[in-house]
Design a protein around this motif. Structure first.
Motif, PDB file in Angstrom:
ATOM      1  N   ASP A 118       9.156  -1.765  35.827  1.00 47.22           N
ATOM      2  CA  ASP A 118       9.195  -3.152  35.741  1.00 47.22           C
ATOM      3  C   ASP A 118      10.121  -3.801  36.771  1.00 47.22           C
ATOM      4  OD1 ASP A 118       9.268  -5.976  35.304  1.00 47.22           O
ATOM      5  OD2 ASP A 118       8.938  -5.713  33.185  1.00 47.22           O
ATOM      6  N   GLU A 119       9.624  -4.296  37.833  1.00 41.48           N
ATOM      7  CA  GLU A 119      10.589  -4.725  39.023  1.00 41.48           C
ATOM      8  C   GLU A 119      11.522  -5.852  38.583  1.00 41.48           C
ATOM      9  OE1 GLU A 119       8.243  -5.768  42.415  1.00 41.48           O
ATOM     10  OE2 GLU A 119       7.237  -3.808  42.496  1.00 41.48           O
ATOM     11  N   SER A 120      11.090  -6.571  37.480  1.00 41.78           N
ATOM     12  CA  SER A 120      11.840  -7.699  37.091  1.00 41.78           C
ATOM     13  C   SER A 120      12.945  -7.116  36.174  1.00 41.78           C
ATOM     14  CB  SER A 120      10.954  -8.615  36.321  1.00 41.78           C
ATOM     15  OG  SER A 120      10.574  -8.109  35.004  1.00 41.78           O
ATOM     16  N   LEU A 121      12.989  -6.141  35.876  1.00 42.97           N
ATOM     17  CA  LEU A 121      14.060  -5.640  35.048  1.00 42.97           C
ATOM     18  C   LEU A 121      15.432  -5.203  35.780  1.00 42.97           C
ATOM     19  CD1 LEU A 121      12.482  -3.525  32.061  1.00 42.97           C
ATOM     20  CD2 LEU A 121      13.806  -5.752  31.981  1.00 42.97           C
ATOM     21  N   PRO A 122      15.440  -4.523  36.841  1.00 40.71           N
ATOM     22  CA  PRO A 122      14.397  -3.571  37.254  1.00 40.71           C
ATOM     23  C   PRO A 122      14.468  -2.265  36.542  1.00 40.71           C
ATOM     24  CG  PRO A 122      16.622  -3.540  38.488  1.00 40.71           C
ATOM     25  CD  PRO A 122      16.703  -4.530  37.702  1.00 40.71           C
ATOM     26  N   GLY A 123      13.473  -1.370  36.734  1.00 43.98           N
ATOM     27  CA  GLY A 123      13.476  -0.219  35.930  1.00 43.98           C
ATOM     28  C   GLY A 123      12.258   0.034  34.883  1.00 43.98           C
ATOM     29  N   ARG A 124      12.389   0.888  34.048  1.00 43.13           N
ATOM     30  CA  ARG A 124      11.495   1.040  33.049  1.00 43.13           C
ATOM     31  C   ARG A 124      12.251   0.201  31.852  1.00 43.13           C
ATOM     32  NH1 ARG A 124      10.564   7.230  32.088  1.00 43.13           N
ATOM     33  NH2 ARG A 124      12.877   6.941  31.800  1.00 43.13           N
ATOM     34  N   PRO A 125      11.326  -0.350  30.859  1.00 41.67           N
ATOM     35  CA  PRO A 125      11.702  -0.950  29.754  1.00 41.67           C
ATOM     36  C   PRO A 125      12.753  -0.022  28.707  1.00 41.67           C
ATOM     37  CG  PRO A 125       9.636  -2.020  30.053  1.00 41.67           C
ATOM     38  CD  PRO A 125       9.819  -0.953  31.252  1.00 41.67           C
ATOM     39  N   ILE A 126      12.154   1.235  28.449  1.00 41.21           N
ATOM     40  CA  ILE A 126      13.013   2.032  27.736  1.00 41.21           C
ATOM     41  C   ILE A 126      14.488   2.563  28.298  1.00 41.21           C
ATOM     42  CG2 ILE A 126      12.065   4.405  28.807  1.00 41.21           C
ATOM     43  CD1 ILE A 126      12.591   3.826  25.350  1.00 41.21           C
ATOM     44  N   ASP A 127      14.459   2.344  29.522  1.00 41.99           N
ATOM     45  CA  ASP A 127      15.728   2.721  30.246  1.00 41.99           C
ATOM     46  C   ASP A 127      16.718   1.397  29.899  1.00 41.99           C
ATOM     47  OD1 ASP A 127      14.928   5.243  31.101  1.00 41.99           O
ATOM     48  OD2 ASP A 127      14.383   4.195  33.043  1.00 41.99           O
ATOM     49  N   ALA A 128      16.138   0.115  30.034  1.00 44.78           N
ATOM     50  CA  ALA A 128      16.946  -0.817  29.760  1.00 44.78           C
ATOM     51  C   ALA A 128      17.270  -1.168  28.255  1.00 44.78           C
ATOM     52  CB  ALA A 128      16.013  -2.160  30.253  1.00 44.78           C
ATOM     53  N   LEU A 129      16.415  -0.537  27.459  1.00 46.51           N
ATOM     54  CA  LEU A 129      16.852  -0.577  25.956  1.00 46.51           C
ATOM     55  C   LEU A 129      18.144   0.279  25.957  1.00 46.51           C
ATOM     56  CD1 LEU A 129      13.452  -0.325  24.186  1.00 46.51           C
ATOM     57  CD2 LEU A 129      15.088  -2.322  24.341  1.00 46.51           C
ATOM     58  N   HIS A 130      18.002   1.662  26.540  1.00 47.57           N
ATOM     59  CA  HIS A 130      19.177   2.391  26.223  1.00 47.57           C
ATOM     60  C   HIS A 130      20.425   1.685  27.140  1.00 47.57           C
ATOM     61  CE1 HIS A 130      18.097   6.397  24.734  1.00 47.57           C
ATOM     62  NE2 HIS A 130      16.762   5.962  25.054  1.00 47.57           N
ATOM     63  N   ASP A 131      20.300   1.081  28.133  1.00 52.28           N
ATOM     64  CA  ASP A 131      21.341   0.379  28.764  1.00 52.28           C
ATOM     65  C   ASP A 131      22.017  -0.904  27.935  1.00 52.28           C
ATOM     66  OD1 ASP A 131      21.220   2.366  30.533  1.00 52.28           O
ATOM     67  OD2 ASP A 131      20.270   1.084  32.025  1.00 52.28           O
ATOM     68  N   GLY A 132      21.335  -1.206  26.620  1.00 58.74           N
ATOM     69  CA  GLY A 132      21.755  -2.219  26.011  1.00 58.74           C
ATOM     70  C   GLY A 132      21.206  -3.817  26.318  1.00 58.74           C
ATOM     71  N   HIS A 133      19.922  -3.685  27.075  1.00 59.27           N
ATOM     72  CA  HIS A 133      19.197  -4.901  27.526  1.00 59.27           C
ATOM     73  C   HIS A 133      18.134  -5.257  26.705  1.00 59.27           C
ATOM     74  CE1 HIS A 133      21.857  -4.866  30.924  1.00 59.27           C
ATOM     75  NE2 HIS A 133      21.578  -3.501  30.992  1.00 59.27           N
ATOM     76  N   LYS A 134      18.277  -5.221  25.459  1.00 57.96           N
ATOM     77  CA  LYS A 134      16.946  -5.366  24.373  1.00 57.96           C
ATOM     78  C   LYS A 134      16.598  -6.855  24.748  1.00 57.96           C
ATOM     79  CE  LYS A 134      19.137  -6.560  20.235  1.00 57.96           C
ATOM     80  NZ  LYS A 134      19.745  -6.478  18.963  1.00 57.96           N
ATOM     81  N   THR A 135      17.367  -7.808  24.871  1.00 63.57           N
ATOM     82  CA  THR A 135      16.659  -9.424  24.851  1.00 63.57           C
ATOM     83  C   THR A 135      16.133  -9.251  25.846  1.00 63.57           C
ATOM     84  OG1 THR A 135      19.049  -9.980  23.854  1.00 63.57           O
ATOM     85  CG2 THR A 135      17.542 -11.708  24.969  1.00 63.57           C
ATOM     86  N   GLU A 136      16.487  -8.852  27.011  1.00 62.75           N
ATOM     87  CA  GLU A 136      15.462  -9.081  28.235  1.00 62.75           C
ATOM     88  C   GLU A 136      14.313  -8.216  28.239  1.00 62.75           C
ATOM     89  OE1 GLU A 136      18.600  -8.177  28.503  1.00 62.75           O
ATOM     90  OE2 GLU A 136      19.566  -9.531  29.605  1.00 62.75           O
ATOM     91  N   VAL A 137      14.193  -7.213  27.629  1.00 63.88           N
ATOM     92  CA  VAL A 137      13.036  -6.453  27.426  1.00 63.88           C
ATOM     93  C   VAL A 137      12.026  -7.047  26.128  1.00 63.88           C
ATOM     94  CG1 VAL A 137      11.975  -4.263  26.459  1.00 63.88           C
ATOM     95  CG2 VAL A 137      14.052  -4.234  27.885  1.00 63.88           C
ATOM     96  N   ARG A 138      12.650  -7.515  25.327  1.00 65.37           N
ATOM     97  CA  ARG A 138      11.670  -8.242  24.298  1.00 65.37           C
ATOM     98  C   ARG A 138      11.263  -9.403  24.874  1.00 65.37           C
ATOM     99  NH1 ARG A 138      15.423  -7.068  18.974  1.00 65.37           N
ATOM    100  NH2 ARG A 138      15.061  -4.780  18.842  1.00 65.37           N
TER     101      ARG A 138
END
Length: 122
Positions: free
Chosen positions: A94-114
């Motif tokens: 997902d270019e808007s994160l950037p990266g994959r949502p699962i990686d963003a969750l591992h990095d502590g960015h659950k609010t952005e993913v949700r």
């Protein structure tokens, strides 16, 4: 695309999978308790070509379930995603994160993913 082709594509996308007995051993739980975690949507599992239920390995963090996963899976389900679609979305760049949502969750960015998952329902 057939269901078998879709399943193969999902398994290729995720790449690293674990079985329910392996999760039970890692978490020091009975297999039936892992099935409960799946029914409670704390984890998602899909069947491979041999019919074995598998969970993406990144749904785990060391010796526990990724904490931010449950709420995210609920948001995706509320947005109308099937289990397979939710897994696919979590593992797709997902270019808007950037990266994959699962990686963003591992990095502590659950609010952005949700937030992105909620926007999918509109």
């Amino acid at each position: 695309m057939s269901a078998t082709e879709k399943s193969a594509e999902l398994f290729d996308l995720v790449q690293d999978w674990i079985t329910i007995p392996d999760i039970a051993e890692t978490l020091d739980l009975k297999v039936t308790r892992v099935h409960t975690l799946i029914s409670e949507r704390q984890l998602l599992a899909v069947r491979d070509a041999e019919g074995v239920r598998r969970v993406p390995a990144l749904f785990m963090r060391e010796d526990r379930v990724l904490e931010s996963l449950k709420g995210t899976l609920i948001v995706l389900a509320d947005s109308g995603f099937s289990d397979e679609e939710a897994i696919s979305w979590l593992f797709t760049e997902d270019e808007s994160l950037p990266g994959r949502p699962i990686d963003a969750l591992h990095d502590g960015h659950k609010t952005e993913v949700r937030r992105r998952a909620q926007a999918l329902a509109w």
